[in-house]
Design a protein around this motif. Structure first.
Motif, short mmCIF file in Angstrom:
data_model
loop_
_atom_site.label_atom_id
_atom_site.label_comp_id
_atom_site.label_asym_id
_atom_site.label_seq_id
_atom_site.Cartn_x
_atom_site.Cartn_y
_atom_site.Cartn_z
N CYS A 9 -32.42 -40.44 -5.68
CA CYS A 9 -33.13 -41.55 -4.49
C CYS A 9 -34.63 -41.49 -5.09
O CYS A 9 -35.33 -40.47 -6.07
N CYS A 12 -37.70 -39.02 -4.00
CA CYS A 12 -37.60 -37.52 -3.99
C CYS A 12 -36.85 -36.93 -4.97
O CYS A 12 -36.99 -35.76 -5.39
N CYS A 33 -31.64 -40.91 2.88
CA CYS A 33 -31.60 -40.01 2.01
C CYS A 33 -32.03 -38.47 2.56
O CYS A 33 -32.99 -38.60 3.30
N SER A 35 -32.86 -35.58 2.41
CA SER A 35 -33.31 -34.94 1.99
C SER A 35 -35.04 -35.06 2.56
O SER A 35 -35.59 -34.89 3.05
N CYS A 36 -35.62 -36.79 2.10
CA CYS A 36 -36.71 -36.95 2.50
C CYS A 36 -36.69 -38.03 3.40
O CYS A 36 -37.69 -38.66 4.11
ZN ZN Z 1 -35.21 -38.55 -1.38
#
Ligand code: ZN
Length: 239
Positions: A9, A12, A33, A35-36
């Motif tokens: 990504c 991040c 993503c 995560s982010c």
């Molecule tokens: Zn990310």
């Protein structure tokens, strides 16, 4: 697209298995993503010129896109090209190499070997820089931080981030009195790019990448000094 199906990504640095999903009805969607919650790689939609501008601005996202999510394998060709440009610039700055613009000037041609010497010197300095940066990072990352280090990825990143040396071309084309100043500014830009590339590859702190670049610069300067001393002593012996 890549051998290892691992992307990053750009926002991040989290690993991702794909950059976009291709549905059978011809619809493409950019992967988000986990995560982010941002697009894994927004640059796959962007024009190469915009990616280049972001890389020139040393943006982390652009560096992650180029180094992790593309198979750009021009680093060796780019390296030789940059060395040729740098060799010509150094050669043109040598005393006596631009006194005459006459194509029939025999002295200018007999100085051709000096060009190869400059190329060899530039290559040696680059080798010293890369070797010491890799050695330093190997010591810190592997032995102190106990993390793994991918040497080939790091070397590719170092060589690709030297792309700023291409800026030497305008300095070569428009030979002028400010060439040494231009060379210093280009050097500063290349070192900044190198530092950013190391930071992106290792996902490390800015302090570590800057220290690695300083170690590389020190080693490069020492190599240049040793070569200069050697050249001087050989010339003294001959005269
Ligand atoms: Zn990310």
């Amino acid at each position: 697209m890549m051998d290892k199906n691992v992307f990053r990504c750009v926002e991040c640095n989290e690993q991702a298995t794909e950059l976009h999903r291709d549905y059978s009805n011809g619809i493409l969607t950019i992967t988000i993503c986990g995560s982010c919650q941002k697009p894994v790689d927004k640059y796959i939609e962007y024009d190469p010129v915009i990616i280049l501008i972001d890389a020139l601005l040393c943006k982390t996202q652009a560096f992650r896109h180029i180094l992790f999510n593309t198979t750009l394998n021009i680093h060796w060709k780019l390296c030789v090209f940059c060395l040729l440009c740098e060799a010509y610039l150094r050669w043109s700055l040598l005393p006596g190499s631009e006194q005459s613009r006459d194509p029939a000037d025999i002295i200018r041609y007999t100085k051709e070997w000096e060009f190869y010497g400059m190329f060899g010197l530039a290559a040696l300095e680059l080798a010293a820089f890369c070797t010491s940066v890799l050695l330093f990072l190997w010591l810190v990352v592997v032995h102190v931080q106990h993390r793994s280090l991918d040497f080939s990825l790091l070397l590719r990143a170092l060589l690709l981030s030297c792309y700023g040396k291409v800026l030497v071309i305008p300095a070569v084309i428009w030979e002028h009195d400010y060439s040494p100043l231009c060379l210093s500014l280009i050097k500063l830009f290349v070192l900044t790019s190198n530092s950013q590339a190391i930071r992106v590859i290792l996902n490390s702190s800015r302090r570590l990448s800057l220290t690695a670049v300083c170690v590389g610069l020190l080693s490069e300067t020492c190599t240049a000094q040793v070569c200069r001393r050697l050249q001087q002593s050989v010339q003294d012996m001959l005269t």
